[in-house]
Design an enzyme around this catalytic site. Structure first.
Site, mmCIF file in Angstrom:
data_model
loop_
_atom_site.group_PDB
_atom_site.id
_atom_site.type_symbol
_atom_site.label_atom_id
_atom_site.label_comp_id
_atom_site.label_asym_id
_atom_site.label_seq_id
_atom_site.Cartn_x
_atom_site.Cartn_y
_atom_site.Cartn_z
ATOM 1 C CB SER A 126 5.443 6.252 -2.057
ATOM 2 O OG SER A 126 4.770 7.492 -1.647
ATOM 3 C CE1 TYR B 92 1.491 3.778 2.346
ATOM 4 C CE2 TYR B 92 2.241 6.067 1.983
ATOM 5 C CZ TYR B 92 1.998 4.656 1.419
ATOM 6 O OH TYR B 92 1.770 4.608 0.050
ATOM 7 C CE LYS C 145 4.015 1.747 0.107
ATOM 8 N NZ LYS C 145 3.546 0.531 -0.612
HETATM 9 P P1 NAD Z 1 -5.314 0.121 -2.393
HETATM 10 O O1 NAD Z 1 -5.792 0.200 -0.897
HETATM 11 O O2 NAD Z 1 -6.612 0.527 -3.332
HETATM 12 O O3 NAD Z 1 -4.840 -1.249 -2.925
HETATM 13 C C1 NAD Z 1 -4.326 -1.902 -1.982
HETATM 14 C C2 NAD Z 1 -4.780 -3.323 -1.863
HETATM 15 O O4 NAD Z 1 -4.003 -4.191 -1.064
HETATM 16 C C3 NAD Z 1 -6.183 -3.355 -1.241
HETATM 17 O O5 NAD Z 1 -6.997 -3.962 -2.220
HETATM 18 C C4 NAD Z 1 -5.896 -3.898 -0.091
HETATM 19 O O6 NAD Z 1 -7.343 -5.031 0.183
HETATM 20 C C5 NAD Z 1 -4.679 -5.131 -0.293
HETATM 21 N N1 NAD Z 1 -4.203 -5.258 0.987
HETATM 22 C C6 NAD Z 1 -3.672 -4.593 2.082
HETATM 23 N N2 NAD Z 1 -3.106 -5.306 3.057
HETATM 24 C C7 NAD Z 1 -2.997 -6.632 2.462
HETATM 25 C C8 NAD Z 1 -2.680 -8.017 2.874
HETATM 26 N N3 NAD Z 1 -1.925 -8.137 4.034
HETATM 27 N N4 NAD Z 1 -2.818 -9.073 2.200
HETATM 28 C C9 NAD Z 1 -3.483 -9.122 0.961
HETATM 29 N N5 NAD Z 1 -3.850 -7.717 0.302
HETATM 30 C C10 NAD Z 1 -3.765 -6.611 1.255
HETATM 31 O O7 NAD Z 1 -4.166 1.047 -2.683
HETATM 32 P P2 NAD Z 1 -3.783 1.693 -4.057
HETATM 33 O O8 NAD Z 1 -3.801 3.040 -4.264
HETATM 34 O O9 NAD Z 1 -4.131 0.812 -5.189
HETATM 35 O O10 NAD Z 1 -2.011 1.287 -3.590
HETATM 36 C C11 NAD Z 1 -1.281 0.427 -4.256
HETATM 37 C C12 NAD Z 1 0.246 0.321 -4.019
HETATM 38 O O11 NAD Z 1 0.849 1.627 -4.116
HETATM 39 C C13 NAD Z 1 0.103 0.521 -2.309
HETATM 40 O O12 NAD Z 1 1.461 -0.356 -1.940
HETATM 41 C C14 NAD Z 1 0.303 2.072 -1.981
HETATM 42 O O13 NAD Z 1 1.053 2.128 -0.772
HETATM 43 C C15 NAD Z 1 1.190 2.381 -2.928
HETATM 44 N N6 NAD Z 1 1.084 3.942 -3.356
HETATM 45 C C16 NAD Z 1 0.017 4.447 -3.502
HETATM 46 C C17 NAD Z 1 -0.435 5.772 -3.705
HETATM 47 C C18 NAD Z 1 -1.470 6.425 -4.073
HETATM 48 O O14 NAD Z 1 -1.596 7.745 -3.935
HETATM 49 N N7 NAD Z 1 -2.677 5.734 -4.298
HETATM 50 C C19 NAD Z 1 0.930 6.485 -3.906
HETATM 51 C C20 NAD Z 1 2.207 5.888 -3.763
HETATM 52 C C21 NAD Z 1 2.151 4.564 -3.293
HETATM 53 N N1 UFG Z 2 -5.108 18.747 0.275
HETATM 54 C C1 UFG Z 2 -6.066 19.755 0.647
HETATM 55 N N2 UFG Z 2 -7.163 19.162 0.973
HETATM 56 C C2 UFG Z 2 -7.427 17.983 1.048
HETATM 57 C C3 UFG Z 2 -6.704 16.974 0.922
HETATM 58 C C4 UFG Z 2 -5.488 17.370 0.227
HETATM 59 O O1 UFG Z 2 -5.756 20.963 0.544
HETATM 60 O O2 UFG Z 2 -8.787 17.617 1.730
HETATM 61 C C5 UFG Z 2 -3.783 19.007 -0.522
HETATM 62 C C6 UFG Z 2 -2.615 18.627 0.458
HETATM 63 O O3 UFG Z 2 -2.265 19.533 1.293
HETATM 64 C C7 UFG Z 2 -1.604 18.537 -0.617
HETATM 65 C C8 UFG Z 2 -2.091 18.241 -1.905
HETATM 66 O O4 UFG Z 2 -3.590 18.310 -1.452
HETATM 67 O O5 UFG Z 2 -0.877 19.878 -0.643
HETATM 68 C C9 UFG Z 2 -2.057 16.638 -2.387
HETATM 69 O O6 UFG Z 2 -2.519 15.976 -1.349
HETATM 70 P P1 UFG Z 2 -2.962 14.369 -1.437
HETATM 71 O O7 UFG Z 2 -3.230 13.955 0.171
HETATM 72 O O8 UFG Z 2 -3.685 14.163 -2.261
HETATM 73 O O9 UFG Z 2 -1.526 13.835 -1.546
HETATM 74 P P2 UFG Z 2 -0.052 13.804 -0.902
HETATM 75 O O10 UFG Z 2 0.814 14.354 -1.937
HETATM 76 O O11 UFG Z 2 -0.113 14.248 0.460
HETATM 77 O O12 UFG Z 2 0.182 12.146 -0.598
HETATM 78 C C10 UFG Z 2 0.077 11.263 -1.759
HETATM 79 C C11 UFG Z 2 -0.120 9.893 -1.355
HETATM 80 C C12 UFG Z 2 0.906 9.369 -0.456
HETATM 81 C C13 UFG Z 2 2.073 9.398 -1.010
HETATM 82 C C14 UFG Z 2 2.238 10.861 -1.624
HETATM 83 C C15 UFG Z 2 3.683 10.903 -2.618
HETATM 84 O O13 UFG Z 2 -1.407 10.002 -0.673
HETATM 85 O O14 UFG Z 2 0.471 7.933 -0.251
HETATM 86 O O15 UFG Z 2 1.448 11.242 -2.506
HETATM 87 O O16 UFG Z 2 3.965 11.905 -3.008
HETATM 88 F F1 UFG Z 2 3.039 8.978 -0.532
#
Ligand code: NAD
Ligand code: UFG
Length: 345
Positions: A127, A152, A156
């Site tokens: 991330s 969290y 990472k």
């Molecule tokens: P998500 O929660 O939709 O998917 C993650 C999946 O992992 C879920 O289905 C959950 O059930 C499974 N899981 C969690 N712990 C587990 C375990 N111990 N064993 C088996 N399965 C397990 O999340 P996502 O948005 O699809 O994210 C996928 C990956 O990308 C994650 O590693 C997350 O940290 C990373 N990531 C997501 C974002 C974002 O904004 N969505 C941003 C940066 C990184």
């Molecule tokens: N925001 C609001 N109101 C809300 C939610 C978000 O104003 O209800 C704003 C936040 O303050 C931020 C922007 O919208 O300025 C984006 O916020 P998000 O929560 O959607 O995303 P973040 O950038 O905080 O975080 C996301 C993922 C993290 C990841 C990160 C990496 O949630 O998992 O991007 O850039 F680590």
């Protein structure tokens, strides 16, 4: 014979979109998930889109034996994409040990089982949070990793460090760590998308839930940042573009084109939008006026995160193709679909 790929966290948001892209590209996909933040119904959605039902193994990867057993069963796999993790930033502040334990023990078990079964090609979901508050933007991969603001995020950063150490004595393994910026949107079919449990933390699902009448209003966290309209800037990326990047990374590993045993790539569009710009883009696409109010800053938010995606553009031959209106439109279509289901219409 099809090349088998294991996808941990495969019923989740990004995993399910990646599974679709993998199947459409001719891979055999095995999803491994404990369903802690997703549903097995996702498999049906994947089948509806691709015509193929991927195998789902319900396994908690924090349990070494469960992990070892499922890998032994699928030791003919040629690669693995590790999405499984807990990802709610706010919850991780309240329950740090749960986040460190889940995200790091599942990573360590998965790494070990991968090597034990000579699977050798490993892709990790990292991330942009590993850059902490960067000194400037756009952010390239050689920027220093800084302490992220949440357990969290720190899981990472530590995960990347664990992989760097692990690879030293496991030279048959190749790793690509992909640092996602802000993934939003859903598959164009509206069949799969993000299913936040409880109150969404992230901007896009919050916006669509307000528009759908599930929540009263969006709180905009601060408008006194040093940005063009005072609200924070993020690099939003369509989840299908993100899925396609995983295919390119996988191909790079399978074709042995990687230049180092562990490589890192930013996945972003290279463009930044403010919170108000996202709201206005949503209003334009949906034809709805969004109820929102500016409130205090949220702790841990940084003013600006924008990627320099050049390395992925060149080495992975990947570029984010879908623009902001496509991202917002697909998120809205998905929300409407969920509401129809929930309301039994
Ligand atoms: P998500 O929660 O939709 O998917 C993650 C999946 O992992 C879920 O289905 C959950 O059930 C499974 N899981 C969690 N712990 C587990 C375990 N111990 N064993 C088996 N399965 C397990 O999340 P996502 O948005 O699809 O994210 C996928 C990956 O990308 C994650 O590693 C997350 O940290 C990373 N990531 C997501 C974002 C974002 O904004 N969505 C941003 C940066 C990184
Ligand atoms: N925001 C609001 N109101 C809300 C939610 C978000 O104003 O209800 C704003 C936040 O303050 C931020 C922007 O919208 O300025 C984006 O916020 P998000 O929560 O959607 O995303 P973040 O950038 O905080 O975080 C996301 C993922 C993290 C990841 C990160 C990496 O949630 O998992 O991007 O850039 F680590």
């Amino acid at each position: 014979m099809k090349t088998k790929i294991l996808v941990t966290g495969g019923t989740g948001y990004i995993g399910s979109h990646t599974a679709v892209s993998l199947i459409e590209s001719g891979y055999e996909v095995v999803l491994i998930d404990n369903l802690s933040n997703s549903s097995k119904e996702t498999v049906v959605g994947i089948q509806e889109i691709t015509g193929t039902k991927p195998k789902l193994e319900v396994v908690d990867l924090t349990y070494k034996k469960q992990c070892a057993d499922v890998f032994a069963k699928h030791n003919d796999a040629k690669g693995l994409i590790h999405f499984a993790a807990l990802k709610a930033v706010g919850e991780s502040v309240k329950r740090p040990l749960q986040y460190y334990y889940n995200n790091l023990s599942s990573l360590m078990n998965t790494l070990e089982c991968t090597v034990d079964n000579q699977i050798n090609n490993f892709i990790f979901s990292s991330s942009a949070t590993v850059y902490g508050k960067p000194d400037n933007v756009p952010i390239s991969e050689d920027f220093e990793m800084k302490r992220p603001f949440s357990p969290y995020g720190n899981s990472k950063k530590i995960a990347e460090e664990i992989m760097e150490d692990f690879i030293v004595s496991n030279d048959s393994l190749s790793i690509i760590s992909l640092r996602y910026f802000n993934p939003i949107g859903a598959h164009e079919s509206g069949i799969i998308g993000e299913l936040p449990t409880g109150t969404p933390n992230n901007l896009m699902p919050y916006i669509t839930q307000v528009a759908a009448g599930v929540r009263e209003k969006l709180l905009v966290f601060g408008n006194d940042y040093p940005t063009r309209d005072g609200t924070p800037i993020r690099d939003y990326i369509h989840v299908v573009d993100l899925a396609e990047a995983h295919l390119k990374a996988l191909k790079r590993l399978l074709d042995r084109e990687n230049e180092k045993t562990m490589e890192v790539f930013n996945l972003g569009s290279g463009k930044g939008y403010t919170v108000l710009e996202i709201i206005h883009a949503f209003e334009k696409v949906s034809g709805k006026q969004l109820n929102y109010e500016v409130t205090a800053r949220r702790e841990g938010d940084v003013p600006e995160l924008i990627s320099l995606p050049d390395l992925a553009n060149i080495k992975l031959q990947w570029k984010a193709k879908r623009d902001l209106s496509e991202m917002v439109k697909s998120a809205w279509e998905w929300e409407k679909k969920i509401r129809t289901k929930v309301n039994g219409e």
